[in-house]
Scaffold this active site. Structure first.
Site, mmCIF file in Angstrom:
data_model
loop_
_atom_site.group_PDB
_atom_site.id
_atom_site.type_symbol
_atom_site.label_atom_id
_atom_site.label_comp_id
_atom_site.label_asym_id
_atom_site.label_seq_id
_atom_site.Cartn_x
_atom_site.Cartn_y
_atom_site.Cartn_z
ATOM 1 N N ASN A 9 -2.403 -14.881 35.740
ATOM 2 C CA ASN A 9 -2.302 -14.076 36.960
ATOM 3 C C ASN A 9 -3.666 -14.087 37.652
ATOM 4 O O ASN A 9 -4.595 -13.421 37.206
ATOM 5 C CB ASN A 9 -1.878 -12.646 36.567
ATOM 6 C CG ASN A 9 -1.812 -11.715 37.767
ATOM 7 O OD1 ASN A 9 -1.954 -12.143 38.920
ATOM 8 N ND2 ASN A 9 -1.594 -10.434 37.506
ATOM 9 N N TRP A 10 -3.761 -14.869 38.719
ATOM 10 C CA TRP A 10 -5.063 -15.031 39.382
ATOM 11 C C TRP A 10 -5.398 -13.865 40.301
ATOM 12 O O TRP A 10 -6.467 -13.828 40.901
ATOM 13 C CB TRP A 10 -5.091 -16.357 40.173
ATOM 14 C CG TRP A 10 -5.031 -17.577 39.314
ATOM 15 C CD1 TRP A 10 -4.970 -17.615 37.944
ATOM 16 C CD2 TRP A 10 -5.018 -18.940 39.746
ATOM 17 N NE1 TRP A 10 -4.921 -18.926 37.510
ATOM 18 C CE2 TRP A 10 -4.944 -19.764 38.597
ATOM 19 C CE3 TRP A 10 -5.056 -19.566 41.006
ATOM 20 C CZ2 TRP A 10 -4.918 -21.160 38.651
ATOM 21 C CZ3 TRP A 10 -5.025 -20.954 41.064
ATOM 22 C CH2 TRP A 10 -4.961 -21.740 39.904
ATOM 23 N N LYS A 11 -4.457 -12.951 40.470
ATOM 24 C CA LYS A 11 -4.673 -11.762 41.305
ATOM 25 C C LYS A 11 -5.252 -12.150 42.673
ATOM 26 O O LYS A 11 -4.897 -13.186 43.215
ATOM 27 C CB LYS A 11 -5.543 -10.754 40.557
ATOM 28 C CG LYS A 11 -4.949 -10.397 39.177
ATOM 29 C CD LYS A 11 -5.568 -9.212 38.529
ATOM 30 C CE LYS A 11 -4.876 -8.959 37.193
ATOM 31 N NZ LYS A 11 -5.419 -7.828 36.482
ATOM 32 N N HIS A 94 3.757 -4.909 38.285
ATOM 33 C CA HIS A 94 2.434 -4.948 37.666
ATOM 34 C C HIS A 94 1.764 -3.583 37.850
ATOM 35 O O HIS A 94 1.945 -2.935 38.877
ATOM 36 C CB HIS A 94 1.582 -6.054 38.309
ATOM 37 C CG HIS A 94 0.309 -6.289 37.561
ATOM 38 N ND1 HIS A 94 -0.792 -5.480 37.718
ATOM 39 C CD2 HIS A 94 -0.022 -7.209 36.617
ATOM 40 C CE1 HIS A 94 -1.755 -5.918 36.905
ATOM 41 N NE2 HIS A 94 -1.307 -6.960 36.221
ATOM 42 N N GLU A 96 -1.097 -2.741 38.635
ATOM 43 C CA GLU A 96 -1.913 -2.592 39.849
ATOM 44 C C GLU A 96 -1.030 -2.317 41.058
ATOM 45 O O GLU A 96 -1.434 -1.618 41.987
ATOM 46 C CB GLU A 96 -2.784 -3.847 40.044
ATOM 47 C CG GLU A 96 -3.949 -3.844 39.065
ATOM 48 C CD GLU A 96 -4.429 -5.220 38.641
ATOM 49 O OE1 GLU A 96 -4.107 -6.213 39.307
ATOM 50 O OE2 GLU A 96 -5.142 -5.280 37.611
ATOM 51 N N GLU A 166 2.130 -4.286 29.250
ATOM 52 C CA GLU A 166 0.760 -4.240 29.732
ATOM 53 C C GLU A 166 0.288 -2.787 29.781
ATOM 54 O O GLU A 166 0.456 -2.116 30.823
ATOM 55 C CB GLU A 166 0.694 -4.828 31.142
ATOM 56 C CG GLU A 166 1.058 -6.273 31.225
ATOM 57 C CD GLU A 166 0.140 -6.985 32.206
ATOM 58 O OE1 GLU A 166 -0.395 -8.037 31.842
ATOM 59 O OE2 GLU A 166 -0.066 -6.468 33.320
ATOM 60 N N GLY A 172 -7.973 -5.258 32.774
ATOM 61 C CA GLY A 172 -9.078 -5.399 33.729
ATOM 62 C C GLY A 172 -10.441 -5.065 33.149
ATOM 63 O O GLY A 172 -10.572 -4.719 31.970
ATOM 64 N N SER A 214 -6.518 -7.718 28.772
ATOM 65 C CA SER A 214 -7.725 -8.220 28.102
ATOM 66 C C SER A 214 -7.432 -9.301 27.060
ATOM 67 O O SER A 214 -8.075 -9.355 26.011
ATOM 68 C CB SER A 214 -8.516 -7.066 27.455
ATOM 69 O OG SER A 214 -8.856 -6.105 28.416
ATOM 70 N N GLY A 235 -5.094 -12.121 32.781
ATOM 71 C CA GLY A 235 -5.778 -11.893 34.059
ATOM 72 C C GLY A 235 -7.096 -12.636 34.084
ATOM 73 O O GLY A 235 -7.156 -13.839 34.347
HETATM 74 P P1 PGA Z 1 -6.770 -8.801 32.301
HETATM 75 O O1 PGA Z 1 -5.511 -8.549 33.257
HETATM 76 O O2 PGA Z 1 -6.422 -9.949 31.410
HETATM 77 O O3 PGA Z 1 -7.898 -9.104 33.227
HETATM 78 O O4 PGA Z 1 -6.991 -7.524 31.532
HETATM 79 C C1 PGA Z 1 -4.213 -8.620 32.740
HETATM 80 C C2 PGA Z 1 -3.203 -8.349 33.808
HETATM 81 O O5 PGA Z 1 -3.458 -7.572 34.714
HETATM 82 O O6 PGA Z 1 -2.102 -8.926 33.777
#
Ligand code: PGA
Length: 256
Positions: A9-11, A94, A96, A166, A172, A214, A235
């Site tokens: 997930n490149w966000k 997600h 976020e 998640e 994050g 993470s 992420g």
């Molecule tokens: P992260 O994000 O690996 O940077 O913790 C995971 C995600 O939001 O899917």
């Protein structure tokens, strides 16, 4: 048994040329007949150009979100209908989206239904906050997130469904910590039970439950071997070709 799944997930990172660069670095190192299904989820902007460069024997594409209506006067939105030819998966719910953009369980349910209606596979994200875990509400939260996300879908619809556990506190750069493989296993067993009660054991067995929060080359193996994870939603470490390739490799080797 279904293939393990590793989703990057490149966000909100990378413009078109940076994305192409990363794709090429990954593409030259990854094998054509990978035992692991590798999915890239770049920004909407990048999906179209990447779809022209991608070797589909090596990767699939996912969108990070979509709107739940198929078309209409919805300024700024992108529908699953528009994404139909570009992606095989769409991430919905997600944390976020839930916490930064105030998406509700109802929104997630509508989006999940829209994704399925358009012949795409949803990756439905669920997970509790730090406070909810501290208060012992993890299972209650997951139960209601799962059942509400899937309330508009039938057992026929969900055969390819992916659930991503998640926990919000593990995601994050501000993560408290990553989950442990045991915590993941407990949640995955619980989620399978909820799914099996609603859709039947046969269907539930085939639903892949992946871990996100993470994920890195150091912890990936334990999640697969000890936690029984069907893969990952990655992420930060999906932005780094070397680390992402290591995670794919570890997932593949742990499988054997
Ligand atoms: P992260 O994000 O690996 O940077 O913790 C995971 C995600 O939001 O899917």
């Amino acid at each position: 048994m279904r293939k393990k799944l590793v989703v990057g997930n490149w966000k909100m990172h990378f413009n078109v040329s940076q994305s192409s660069h990363l794709l090429h670095r990954l593409q030259e190192r990854i094998q054509t007949h990978n035992d692991v299904e590798v999915v890239l989820a770049p920004s909407f902007l990048v999906l179209q150009p990447l779809s022209l460069q991608i070797d589909r024997r090596k990767f699939k594409l996912a969108a990070q979100d979509c709107y739940w209506q198929d078309e209409g006067a919805f300024t700024g939105e992108i529908s699953a209908t528009m994404l139909h030819d570009l992606v095989e998966y769409i991430i919905v719910g997600h944390s976020e989206r839930r916490h930064v953009f105030n998406e509700t369980d109802e929104d997630v349910a509508r989006k999940t239904a829209a994704v399925i209606r358009n012949g795409i596979v949803p990756i439905v994200c669920v997970g509790e906050t730090a406070g909810e875990r501290k208060d012992g509400e993890t299972k209650q939260v997951l139960y209601s997130q799962l059942l509400s996300a899937l309330k508009n879908v039938t057992s026929e619809d969900i055969k390819d469904l992916v659930i991503a556990y998640e926990p919000v506190w593990a995601i994050g750069k501000d993560a408290v910590r990553e989950a442990t493989p045991e915590e993941f296993r407990e949640v995955a067993i619980f989620a399978k039970k909820v799914l099996s009660d609603k859709f039947g054991g046969g269907i539930a067995r085939d639903i892949r439950i992946i871990y996100g929060g993470s994920v890195n080359p150091k912890n990936a193996r334990d999640f697969v071997v000890e936690g029984g994870a069907d893969g990952f939603l990655v992420g930060r470490d999906s932005l780094d070709a070397k680390k992402f390739l290591q995670i794919i490799q570890i997932t593949r080797d742990a499988e054997r």
